[in-house]
Design a protein around this motif. Structure first.
Motif, short mmCIF file in Angstrom:
data_model
loop_
_atom_site.label_atom_id
_atom_site.label_comp_id
_atom_site.label_asym_id
_atom_site.label_seq_id
_atom_site.Cartn_x
_atom_site.Cartn_y
_atom_site.Cartn_z
N THR A 194 0.87 -1.17 0.00
CA THR A 194 0.00 0.00 0.00
C THR A 194 0.91 1.22 0.00
O THR A 194 1.68 1.44 0.94
CB THR A 194 -0.93 0.03 1.22
OG1 THR A 194 -1.82 -1.09 1.15
CG2 THR A 194 -1.75 1.31 1.24
N ILE A 195 0.83 2.00 -1.08
CA ILE A 195 1.68 3.17 -1.26
C ILE A 195 0.85 4.38 -0.88
O ILE A 195 -0.23 4.61 -1.45
CB ILE A 195 2.16 3.26 -2.71
CG1 ILE A 195 2.90 1.97 -3.11
CG2 ILE A 195 3.05 4.48 -2.92
CD1 ILE A 195 3.11 1.83 -4.61
N VAL A 196 1.33 5.17 0.06
CA VAL A 196 0.54 6.28 0.61
C VAL A 196 0.98 7.60 0.01
O VAL A 196 2.18 7.89 -0.06
CB VAL A 196 0.66 6.31 2.15
CG1 VAL A 196 -0.11 7.50 2.73
CG2 VAL A 196 0.15 5.00 2.76
N VAL A 197 -0.02 8.38 -0.42
CA VAL A 197 0.23 9.73 -0.95
C VAL A 197 -0.38 10.73 0.04
O VAL A 197 -1.54 10.60 0.42
CB VAL A 197 -0.38 9.92 -2.34
CG1 VAL A 197 -0.07 11.33 -2.86
CG2 VAL A 197 0.13 8.87 -3.30
N LYS B 266 2.23 -4.80 -9.88
CA LYS B 266 1.02 -5.62 -9.95
C LYS B 266 0.53 -5.98 -8.55
O LYS B 266 1.28 -6.49 -7.73
CB LYS B 266 1.32 -6.89 -10.75
CG LYS B 266 0.12 -7.77 -11.02
CD LYS B 266 0.53 -8.92 -11.91
CE LYS B 266 -0.65 -9.84 -12.22
NZ LYS B 266 -0.25 -10.95 -13.11
N GLY B 267 -0.72 -5.66 -8.28
CA GLY B 267 -1.33 -5.97 -6.99
C GLY B 267 -1.26 -4.87 -5.97
O GLY B 267 -1.90 -4.95 -4.92
N ASP B 268 -0.52 -3.79 -6.24
CA ASP B 268 -0.36 -2.71 -5.27
C ASP B 268 -1.60 -1.81 -5.21
O ASP B 268 -2.37 -1.72 -6.15
CB ASP B 268 0.86 -1.84 -5.62
CG ASP B 268 2.18 -2.53 -5.33
OD1 ASP B 268 2.17 -3.58 -4.68
OD2 ASP B 268 3.23 -2.00 -5.78
N THR B 269 -1.74 -1.13 -4.07
CA THR B 269 -2.77 -0.12 -3.87
C THR B 269 -2.10 1.21 -3.60
O THR B 269 -1.19 1.30 -2.77
CB THR B 269 -3.68 -0.48 -2.68
OG1 THR B 269 -4.41 -1.68 -2.99
CG2 THR B 269 -4.66 0.64 -2.38
N VAL B 270 -2.54 2.25 -4.30
CA VAL B 270 -2.10 3.61 -4.02
C VAL B 270 -3.22 4.28 -3.23
O VAL B 270 -4.36 4.40 -3.71
CB VAL B 270 -1.81 4.40 -5.31
CG1 VAL B 270 -1.48 5.84 -4.99
CG2 VAL B 270 -0.66 3.74 -6.08
N PHE B 271 -2.93 4.68 -2.01
CA PHE B 271 -3.93 5.27 -1.12
C PHE B 271 -3.68 6.76 -0.97
O PHE B 271 -2.56 7.19 -0.67
CB PHE B 271 -3.88 4.61 0.25
CG PHE B 271 -4.84 5.21 1.24
CD1 PHE B 271 -6.20 4.94 1.17
CD2 PHE B 271 -4.39 6.06 2.24
CE1 PHE B 271 -7.09 5.52 2.06
CE2 PHE B 271 -5.27 6.64 3.15
CZ PHE B 271 -6.63 6.37 3.05
#
Length: 348
Positions: free
Chosen positions: A40-43, A63-68
């Motif tokens: 989960t990559i947080v912005v 692939k499969g990551d979430t950008v929050f």
């Protein structure tokens, strides 16, 4: 006396060393294809996340990551392309707003010629138009938009398996949702205050189901060219027209409430429409045939249609739920007609 212990061949020892080395790799370093190492990559605009730039976070996603996206008003534009199975998730549509940049038309783009994007999901944020466009979907497959507020046009071209669900889309000076050569499902959305609500064009194949489409200057739904559409269980209300079936389009329209519009259905002789179990209650005409000029065509009425007041709870306040005494319950195979379940007696 036991048998002598034989030493392992060198090739087996080498294999065991490689196996143990791979097994010792941390889960964060393993391929996402294994189901591990998904991030989960947080912005965050205040610097408390991994990035302050949404684009840089998306570009880094595997692939499969979430950008929050943490709460904030992001004066940024975003393009998601050459990505597979990536999610872009906001903290909530009332907490995250994408505003775009002054030099770019549109704010959020998924897919990009010729790269595309596959199995991308975007949810839980508000996207404000810039230059007349808010969201553009191009050349992708498996694109899902849900729980978004889109202020401006949502445009889709050459996308397969798109799904737009539980979104609020409005305020476009042209069309709220435009499909061109796209295969899509548009379900359970509130589409409001556009010139046209939904336009299905080219060779699109779209299912339009359980949407409330209101206050369009012209038609709530237009099916044109060689497009195909299933228009089922929608509430098309307070528009210039309910639905127009034009060109060589092929459509099914069933289970809809088409009321309080100027015109109900406008049908071109060149189109093919199977209509059944619709409720019509419109100011001028329920059925018209497209021509020069358009003219009333009551002969197009289906025998299963229900004509007359649908008994909305409070149409003046845009409460288009059906009252308990509505005649639109248990019609054909439908428990009720339209997009919205009947109101309970306590809420009326």
């Amino acid at each position: 006396m036991g048998a002598p212990v034989r030493p392992y061949p060198m090739r087996i020892i080498a294999f065991m060393i490689v196996f143990l080395a791979v097994a010792g790799v941390s889960s964060a370093e393993r391929s996402p294809d294994t189901g591990q190492g998904i991030r989960t990559i947080v912005v965050a605009l205040d610097g408390s996340g991994d990035f302050t730039s949404i684009q840089e976070a998306v570009d880094s996603a595997k692939k499969g990551d979430t950008v929050f996206l943490k709460p904030g008003a992001y004066r940024q534009d975003v393009t998601v392309h050459s990505k597979e199975r990536v999610k872009l998730v906001g903290a909530g549509r009332d907490q995250v707003v994408l505003l775009g940049r002054e030099d770019i038309v549109g704010v959020l783009h998924v897919g990009k010629w010729p790269y595309g994007a596959t199995d991308v999901e975007i949810s839980d944020m508000t996207i404000n138009e810039h230059g007349g466009h808010a969201v553009g979907l191009f050349n992708g497959r498996g694109v899902t938009l849900k729980r978004l507020t889109v202020n401006g046009m949502l445009f889709s071209q050459q996308v397969q398996d798109a799904r737009i669900e539980d979104c609020t889309i409005g305020g476009s000076e042209t069309t709220g949702v435009q499909f061109a050569d796209t295969q899509a499902v548009l379900v359970a959305n509130f589409i409001h205050d556009n010139d046209h609500g939904v336009n299905v064009a080219g060779k699109s194949d779209v299912r339009i189901e359980r949407n409330v489409i209101t206050r369009s200057l012209f038609e709530a739904v237009v099916v044109n060219d060689k497009a195909k559409a299933v228009v089922i269980s929608n509430t098309l209300v307070k528009n210039g027209g309910g639905a127009a079936f034009l060109g060589q389009s092929q459509s099914e329209a069933t289970g809809n409430v088409v009321g309080l519009n100027r015109i109900g259905f406008l049908i071109a002789p060149s189109s093919r429409v199977h209509a059944s179990y619709n409720s019509l209650y419109n100011a001028e005409h329920d059925y018209m045939q497209a021509g020069n000029p358009n003219h009333p065509a009551p002969e197009l009425k289906a025998q299963s249609d229900i004509m007359g007041d649908p008994y909305f709870v409070d149409p003046g306040r845009d409460d288009f739920r059906l009252r308990g005494d509505t005649p639109l319950l248990r019609v054909g195979t439908f428990p009720f007609l339209g997009a919205l379940p009947p109101a309970s007696k306590s809420s009326q």
